[in-house]
Design a protein around this motif. Sequence first.
Motif, PDB file in Angstrom:
ATOM      1  N   LEU A  46       0.821  -1.052  -0.096  1.00 15.56           N
ATOM      2  CA  LEU A  46      -0.023   0.053   0.047  1.00 15.56           C
ATOM      3  C   LEU A  46       0.746   1.171  -0.079  1.00 15.56           C
ATOM      4  N   LEU A  47       2.026   1.231   0.774  1.00 18.32           N
ATOM      5  CA  LEU A  47       2.944   2.348   0.934  1.00 18.32           C
ATOM      6  C   LEU A  47       3.555   2.438  -0.641  1.00 18.32           C
ATOM      7  N   ALA A  48       3.859   1.467  -1.191  1.00 17.58           N
ATOM      8  CA  ALA A  48       4.519   1.577  -2.469  1.00 17.58           C
ATOM      9  C   ALA A  48       3.687   2.281  -3.195  1.00 17.58           C
ATOM     10  N   MET A  49       2.379   1.910  -3.401  1.00 21.23           N
ATOM     11  CA  MET A  49       1.417   2.248  -4.442  1.00 21.23           C
ATOM     12  C   MET A  49       1.120   3.799  -4.008  1.00 21.23           C
ATOM     13  N   LEU A  77      -0.208 -11.190  -3.854  1.00 23.21           N
ATOM     14  CA  LEU A  77      -0.369 -10.098  -3.138  1.00 23.21           C
ATOM     15  C   LEU A  77      -1.587  -9.132  -3.457  1.00 23.21           C
ATOM     16  N   VAL A  78      -1.623  -8.683  -4.634  1.00 27.71           N
ATOM     17  CA  VAL A  78      -2.560  -7.834  -5.266  1.00 27.71           C
ATOM     18  C   VAL A  78      -3.851  -8.431  -5.020  1.00 27.71           C
ATOM     19  N   ASP A  79      -4.063  -9.669  -5.160  1.00 27.76           N
ATOM     20  CA  ASP A  79      -5.445 -10.538  -5.423  1.00 27.76           C
ATOM     21  C   ASP A  79      -5.840 -10.533  -3.696  1.00 27.76           C
ATOM     22  N   ARG A  80      -4.999 -10.608  -2.958  1.00 31.29           N
ATOM     23  CA  ARG A  80      -5.216 -10.602  -1.485  1.00 31.29           C
ATOM     24  C   ARG A  80      -5.753  -9.239  -1.079  1.00 31.29           C
ATOM     25  N   LEU A  81      -5.096  -8.240  -1.469  1.00 28.88           N
ATOM     26  CA  LEU A  81      -5.530  -6.883  -1.298  1.00 28.88           C
ATOM     27  C   LEU A  81      -6.906  -6.430  -2.136  1.00 28.88           C
ATOM     28  N   VAL A  82      -7.121  -6.963  -3.173  1.00 31.58           N
ATOM     29  CA  VAL A  82      -8.477  -6.710  -3.972  1.00 31.58           C
ATOM     30  C   VAL A  82      -9.356  -7.287  -3.091  1.00 31.58           C
ATOM     31  N   GLN A  83      -9.080  -8.500  -2.762  1.00 30.13           N
ATOM     32  CA  GLN A  83     -10.335  -9.332  -1.894  1.00 30.13           C
ATOM     33  C   GLN A  83     -10.647  -8.494  -0.690  1.00 30.13           C
ATOM     34  N   ALA A  84      -9.570  -7.793   0.103  1.00 29.56           N
ATOM     35  CA  ALA A  84      -9.694  -7.016   1.225  1.00 29.56           C
ATOM     36  C   ALA A  84     -10.285  -5.838   0.799  1.00 29.56           C
ATOM     37  N   GLU A  85     -10.688  -5.428  -0.298  1.00 33.08           N
ATOM     38  CA  GLU A  85     -11.186  -4.080  -0.508  1.00 33.08           C
ATOM     39  C   GLU A  85     -10.255  -3.193  -0.354  1.00 33.08           C
ATOM     40  N   LEU A  86      -8.892  -3.129  -0.445  1.00 34.77           N
ATOM     41  CA  LEU A  86      -8.000  -2.168  -0.309  1.00 34.77           C
ATOM     42  C   LEU A  86      -7.392  -1.671  -1.544  1.00 34.77           C
ATOM     43  N   VAL A  87      -7.689  -2.361  -2.911  1.00 31.69           N
ATOM     44  CA  VAL A  87      -6.848  -2.025  -4.075  1.00 31.69           C
ATOM     45  C   VAL A  87      -7.802  -2.531  -5.022  1.00 31.69           C
ATOM     46  N   GLU A  88      -7.761  -1.631  -5.940  1.00 23.66           N
ATOM     47  CA  GLU A  88      -8.599  -1.762  -7.381  1.00 23.66           C
ATOM     48  C   GLU A  88      -7.781  -2.044  -8.485  1.00 23.66           C
ATOM     49  N   ARG A  89      -8.186  -2.736  -9.365  1.00 21.30           N
ATOM     50  CA  ARG A  89      -7.306  -2.960 -10.778  1.00 21.30           C
ATOM     51  C   ARG A  89      -7.890  -2.244 -11.620  1.00 21.30           C
ATOM     52  N   LEU A  90      -7.215  -1.379 -12.563  1.00 22.87           N
ATOM     53  CA  LEU A  90      -7.818  -0.513 -13.367  1.00 22.87           C
ATOM     54  C   LEU A  90      -7.113  -0.630 -14.839  1.00 22.87           C
ATOM     55  N   HIS A  91      -7.828  -0.604 -15.803  1.00 21.78           N
ATOM     56  CA  HIS A  91      -7.112  -0.711 -17.156  1.00 21.78           C
ATOM     57  C   HIS A  91      -6.679   0.618 -17.601  1.00 21.78           C
ATOM     58  N   THR A 100      -3.295  -1.314 -14.121  1.00 20.83           N
ATOM     59  CA  THR A 100      -2.679  -0.550 -12.954  1.00 20.83           C
ATOM     60  C   THR A 100      -3.403  -0.780 -11.582  1.00 20.83           C
ATOM     61  N   LEU A 101      -3.005  -0.128 -10.470  1.00 23.97           N
ATOM     62  CA  LEU A 101      -3.323  -0.430  -9.324  1.00 23.97           C
ATOM     63  C   LEU A 101      -3.650   0.858  -8.857  1.00 23.97           C
ATOM     64  N   ALA A 102      -4.932   0.962  -7.821  1.00 21.02           N
ATOM     65  CA  ALA A 102      -5.384   2.018  -7.276  1.00 21.02           C
ATOM     66  C   ALA A 102      -5.718   1.702  -5.713  1.00 21.02           C
ATOM     67  N   LEU A 103      -5.284   2.717  -4.833  1.00 19.69           N
ATOM     68  CA  LEU A 103      -6.009   2.473  -3.458  1.00 19.69           C
ATOM     69  C   LEU A 103      -7.507   2.724  -3.296  1.00 19.69           C
ATOM     70  N   THR A 104      -8.045   2.132  -2.530  1.00 21.04           N
ATOM     71  CA  THR A 104      -9.323   2.424  -2.055  1.00 21.04           C
ATOM     72  C   THR A 104      -9.444   3.340  -1.149  1.00 21.04           C
ATOM     73  N   PRO A 105     -10.546   3.981  -1.018  1.00 19.01           N
ATOM     74  CA  PRO A 105     -10.533   4.854   0.116  1.00 19.01           C
ATOM     75  C   PRO A 105     -10.355   4.307   1.674  1.00 19.01           C
ATOM     76  N   LYS A 106     -10.725   3.047   1.749  1.00 18.54           N
ATOM     77  CA  LYS A 106     -10.345   2.574   2.734  1.00 18.54           C
ATOM     78  C   LYS A 106      -9.136   2.145   3.195  1.00 18.54           C
ATOM     79  N   GLU A 108      -6.697   4.143   1.832  1.00 11.70           N
ATOM     80  CA  GLU A 108      -6.349   5.236   2.102  1.00 11.70           C
ATOM     81  C   GLU A 108      -6.093   5.593   3.664  1.00 11.70           C
ATOM     82  N   ALA A 109      -7.256   5.414   4.294  1.00  9.98           N
ATOM     83  CA  ALA A 109      -7.377   5.592   5.623  1.00  9.98           C
ATOM     84  C   ALA A 109      -6.552   4.968   6.442  1.00  9.98           C
ATOM     85  N   ILE A 110      -6.481   3.552   6.199  1.00  9.56           N
ATOM     86  CA  ILE A 110      -5.622   2.763   6.956  1.00  9.56           C
ATOM     87  C   ILE A 110      -4.143   3.235   6.948  1.00  9.56           C
TER      88      ILE A 110
END
Length: 138
Positions: A46-49, A77-91, A100-106, A108-110
């Motif tokens: 998350l910090l890297a993103m 790792l990204v699959d687990r982050l997507v499943q936890a609703e922390l990251v979104e995959r974007l085309h 590409t990868l984007a952080l969710t608001p959840k 961002e808060a964490i």
Amino acid sequence: MAKPRTIGDEDYQTLAAFRYALRRFLAFSERAAKAQGLTAQQHQALLAMKGYGQDRPLAIGDLAEYLMLRHNSAVELVDRLVQAELVERLHAEGDRRRVTLALTPKAEAILQDLSTAHLEELRDSRTLLAQLLERLGG
């Protein structure tokens, strides 16, 4: 050929103290991440993103390089982050094959909570780190 530098007791003490400071910080980081329901590696991702700082969004290959992981490990790792609703995959625009990868608001808060705590921990360690740098002549 240059003569190798002699390593003295103070050098060993400096290196040992530095390694100790690193381990203390990493142990703190692991505990803080766990308190937020994350693994240390998920926190790093998350910090890297967030901190990638490039002109383009971070892709999985970039994340793998940034975290020094094999590509397939980064995908998991990204699959687990997507499943936890922390990251979104974007085309990517203009290239639907590039994801590409984007952080969710959840996320961002964490990440804000974790980063605040980490910066405070670094501030608390500043004196020790300054002393170690001074020993090295820096």
